[in-house]
Design an enzyme around this catalytic site. Structure first.
Site, PDB file in Angstrom:
ATOM      1  N   SER A   1     -32.184  -4.931  94.306  1.00 60.21           N
ATOM      2  CA  SER A   1     -31.223  -5.947  94.728  1.00 60.21           C
ATOM      3  C   SER A   1     -31.291  -6.206  96.227  1.00 60.21           C
ATOM      4  O   SER A   1     -31.362  -5.276  97.034  1.00 60.21           O
ATOM      5  CB  SER A   1     -29.821  -5.467  94.359  1.00 60.21           C
ATOM      6  OG  SER A   1     -28.870  -6.398  94.807  1.00 60.21           O
TER       7      SER A   1
ATOM      8  N   CYS B   1     -22.346  -0.518  98.609  1.00 68.26           N
ATOM      9  CA  CYS B   1     -22.850  -1.296  99.745  1.00 68.26           C
ATOM     10  C   CYS B   1     -22.182  -0.865 101.049  1.00 68.26           C
ATOM     11  O   CYS B   1     -20.971  -0.906 101.175  1.00 68.26           O
ATOM     12  CB  CYS B   1     -22.653  -2.785  99.550  1.00 68.26           C
ATOM     13  SG  CYS B   1     -23.362  -3.725 100.910  1.00 68.26           S
TER      14      CYS B   1
HETATM   15  C1  FMN Z   1     -32.249  -6.526 103.141  1.00 66.68           C
HETATM   16  C2  FMN Z   1     -31.643  -5.673 102.060  1.00 66.68           C
HETATM   17  C3  FMN Z   1     -30.581  -6.170 101.299  1.00 66.68           C
HETATM   18  C4  FMN Z   1     -29.999  -5.398 100.300  1.00 66.68           C
HETATM   19  N1  FMN Z   1     -28.978  -5.919  99.546  1.00 66.68           N
HETATM   20  C5  FMN Z   1     -28.446  -5.187  98.529  1.00 66.68           C
HETATM   21  C6  FMN Z   1     -27.447  -5.729  97.667  1.00 66.68           C
HETATM   22  O1  FMN Z   1     -27.029  -6.888  97.820  1.00 66.68           O
HETATM   23  N2  FMN Z   1     -26.939  -4.954  96.666  1.00 66.68           N
HETATM   24  C7  FMN Z   1     -27.405  -3.672  96.446  1.00 66.68           C
HETATM   25  O2  FMN Z   1     -26.953  -3.021  95.513  1.00 66.68           O
HETATM   26  N3  FMN Z   1     -28.364  -3.147  97.233  1.00 66.68           N
HETATM   27  C8  FMN Z   1     -28.894  -3.863  98.262  1.00 66.68           C
HETATM   28  N4  FMN Z   1     -29.890  -3.308  99.048  1.00 66.68           N
HETATM   29  C9  FMN Z   1     -30.344  -1.936  98.788  1.00 66.68           C
HETATM   30  C10 FMN Z   1     -31.633  -1.906  97.969  1.00 66.68           C
HETATM   31  O3  FMN Z   1     -31.453  -2.524  96.709  1.00 66.68           O
HETATM   32  C11 FMN Z   1     -32.126  -0.472  97.790  1.00 66.68           C
HETATM   33  O4  FMN Z   1     -31.173   0.259  97.060  1.00 66.68           O
HETATM   34  C12 FMN Z   1     -32.378   0.246  99.112  1.00 66.68           C
HETATM   35  O5  FMN Z   1     -32.942  -0.640 100.043  1.00 66.68           O
HETATM   36  C13 FMN Z   1     -33.290   1.466  98.990  1.00 66.68           C
HETATM   37  O6  FMN Z   1     -34.556   1.124  98.468  1.00 66.68           O
HETATM   38  P1  FMN Z   1     -35.855   0.784  99.371  1.00 66.68           P
HETATM   39  O7  FMN Z   1     -36.015   1.900 100.348  1.00 66.68           O
HETATM   40  O8  FMN Z   1     -36.977   0.663  98.396  1.00 66.68           O
HETATM   41  O9  FMN Z   1     -35.559  -0.504 100.051  1.00 66.68           O
HETATM   42  C14 FMN Z   1     -30.480  -4.083 100.059  1.00 66.68           C
HETATM   43  C15 FMN Z   1     -31.538  -3.588 100.832  1.00 66.68           C
HETATM   44  C16 FMN Z   1     -32.118  -4.350 101.825  1.00 66.68           C
HETATM   45  C17 FMN Z   1     -33.252  -3.785 102.625  1.00 66.68           C
END
Ligand code: FMN
Ligand code: FAD
Ligand code: FES
Lengths: 243, 300
Positions: B21, B129
């Protein structure tokens, strides 16, 4: 647009911390569009947005300034090596909207997106105003495609002394296009508004995805939030609120 | 040839790779980059009942092998998602997961009721969040509070319910067990870790909200440990998230017990990275003589 690895034809310092990078690329590019660039060694994480400076046969040319870690790592990548190339991205300039007598106003590395643009405009209608802190660069290239080139340097070493915005009378033009430090663009937009001159600005914002998915580059405009990477980077001066 | 198919929550996924997400919009932008129907699924940007403009000021900041974000749940709202985005998403021939955020229990319930009537495949409840004041993560810190939300949501939710946990929870396995008890069908973790950056020239925090969410490779070892702990503690499927950028990372999470995987920040590093990841998993399985991911799930 695709993400690919392009072979570097040339990646040379042209002066101080300014570099010109030529990469093999085959595809259609509009002036004002940009690419997300990344070295293949994972020395940094997020690709860096860099504007298209010029387009040649099977190649795209970038002009960039070493600003921090990412651009420094890009500058260390040697020719014949590959670089990750994602683009072209963003809207670019709408050539149909650029009418009549036109001035491009660039400040420092902000001149980068303006060069490929003036190549596409009628030379006799286009004046270039280029401002630099100290030693200017790329002037000859701009001269080739401009009716006239006006230069200003803050130290007065070349051209007018002071800011380039003092060297232009915007009333002389039907359309103005600007890219550079935000203070400069603010001033240009303000002058254009006061004189009812059409103005377009190419803006910057920190980016992650570069294609409109992360909303990290969003900027408030009169039309609500706009993504600099997707609805921009070129905006009509009238839409901008920050100025 | 290795078989990447997984059956989770009585649904067949082409492979365990979902996009996380907030890192993939509603999929539309990536359609021009590669064939996104190869994905196991797509999680929508975090939705709220009312549209949100998101946070002011700097929203992104790079860190060593990571990034921080403070987007503040900018989104068109649940209704517009249903009328404008979902119909497009349904055409992508992949599983659609709606990620729902909220400020109050009432907000969540209203959102769930609206999403019940759609053909989304999974509802991912974001109680984690870090970027919205007075909401989201408040529910994700204390297990008792999470229990209340998940229980209420469960009562009205007719979709498979996946609860997304925050690594900032007081006790991650206790949190997961509590959500399972409250009726969650699956757990996803981790959301971003609360972090901070200071602009030393301006002498103030980089982010308007002072703190922001850290993601990317920098968080992977922490995410993996948490996924491992949670997998040991619950009997429902777990979706592993956090810093995953390669097929080998995915295998680590699966060996730790994850059934599904989400790819977030890596989508920014290389927009078609999910393609590479899926190919790398296949390659690894073929090399190691693994026919089905079940053979290695939870073996460590
Ligand atoms: C730019 C950005 C926006 C995000 N927006 C959301 C969101 O709207 N809702 C949510 O549950 N997680 C959100 N996340 C978290 C990611 O879904 C994920 O859980 C987190 O980034 C860890 O995974 P990663 O290291 O692969 O990015 C966001 C992450 C990033 C980087
Ligand atoms: C659409 C667009 C076109 C651009 N075109 C050019 C160009 O043609 N030539 C050129 O030299 N520069 C250009 N820039 C600016 C360039 O992207 C930044 O200078 C560069 O990202 C800095 O990275 P760094 O790692 O060297 O610096 P650092 O300061 O170490 O960067 C850290 C982080 O901040 C981001 N960042 C820092 N400064 C900027 C900035 N001004 N704009 C956006 N992100 C920033 C980086 O991407 C990175 O994620 C452009 C920016 C945008 C948005
Ligand atoms: S950089 Fe991701 S939306 Fe613009």
């Amino acid at each position: 647009m695709k993400c690919s690895f392009g072979r570097i034809i040339e990646n040379d310092k042209i002066i101080n911390n300014i570099y010109k990078l030529e990469v093999e690329f085959d595809g259609k590019i509009n002036p004002g569009q940009f690419f997300m660039l990344k070295t293949l060694d994972n020395s940094f994480l997020l690709p860096r947005p860099i504007s298209v400076y010029d387009v040649g046969e099977n190649k795209v040319v970038f002009l960039y300034r070493i600003e921090g870690h990412g651009t420094e790592m890009i500058s260390k990548t040697l020719s014949n090596h590959e670089i990750q190339l994602f683009g072209p991205l963003g809207n670019g300039f709408n050539l149909q909207e650029i009418k009549g007598k036109t001035a491009v106003i660039g400040g420092g590395i902000g001149i980068a997106p303006l060069f490929y643009l003036i190549k596409k405009l009628k030379k006799e209608n286009t004046d270039s105003y280029l401002g630099f802190k100290e030693t200017p660069y790329c002037l000859e290239e701009f001269e080739r495609y401009s009716n006239k080139v006006v230069v200003a340097t803050e130290d007065g070493s070349v051209g007018d002394k002071g800011y380039i915005t003092n060297s232009i009378n915007v009333k002389d033009y039907d359309t103005i296009i600007t890219c550079g430090p935000s203070i400069m663009m603010e001033k240009v937009i303000q002058m254009c508004r006061e004189n009812d001159v059409k103005v377009f600005a190419s803006l910057e914002s920190r980016m992650a995805c570069g294609i409109g998915a992360c909303l990290g580059c969003a900027m408030k405009t009169k039309k609500g939030n706009q993504r600099v990477c997707k609805e921009g980077p070129v905006f009509n001066g009238e839409e901008l609120m920050i100025y | 040839m290795a078989n990447l198919k997984v059956n989770v929550l009585n649904m067949d996924f082409k492979n365990p790779i979902l996009t996380a997400s907030g890192t993939f919009g509603f999929g539309e932008e990536y359609v021009q980059v590669y064939d996104i129907s190869i994905l196991g699924g797509i999680c929508s940007k975090g939705l709220t009942i009312k549209p949100k403009e998101g946070n002011k000021g700097t929203r992104l900041w790079e860190t060593p092998m990571g990034m921080m974000n403070s987007i503040g749940l900018q989104n068109p709202g649940v209704e517009k998602f249903i009328s404008e985005e979902l119909p497009k998403m349904k055409k992508y021939n992949t599983k659609i997961i709606a990620n729902l955020g909220g400020g109050t229990i009432e907000d969540y319930l209203e959102g769930v009721k609206k999403l019940n009537k759609t053909d989304i495949d999974i509802l991912e409840l974001n109680i984690s969040c870090p970027n919205v004041k007075s909401g989201g993560m408040a529910f994700g810190i204390k297990s008792e509070i999470a229990y209340e939300v998940v229980k209420e949501v469960r009562k009205v939710c007719s979709k498979p319910l996946m609860v997304k946990l925050s690594p900032n929870a007081e006790n991650i396995s206790d949190m997961a067990v509590t959500c399972e008890k409250a009726g969650a069908d699956a757990i996803s973790l981790i959301n971003t870790l609360k972090g901070m950056a200071v602009d030393i020239y301006k002498r103030k925090p980089v982010f308007e909200n002072t703190y922001a969410g850290l993601s990317g490779p920098a968080v992977k070892p922490v995410a993996l440990r948490m996924v491992h702990e949670v997998c040991k503690a619950v009997s429902i499927p777990v979706c592993g998230i956090g810093g995953i950028t390669t097929g080998k990372d995915v295998i680590e999470f699966i060996m730790a017990g994850a059934s599904l995987i989400q790819i977030g920040t890596a989508n920014f590093v290389k927009p078609d990275i999910c393609l590479d990841i899926i190919n790398e998993i296949t390659e690894f399985m073929d090399k190691e003589g693994i026919k089905d991911l079940n053979e290695i799930r939870g073996i460590v």
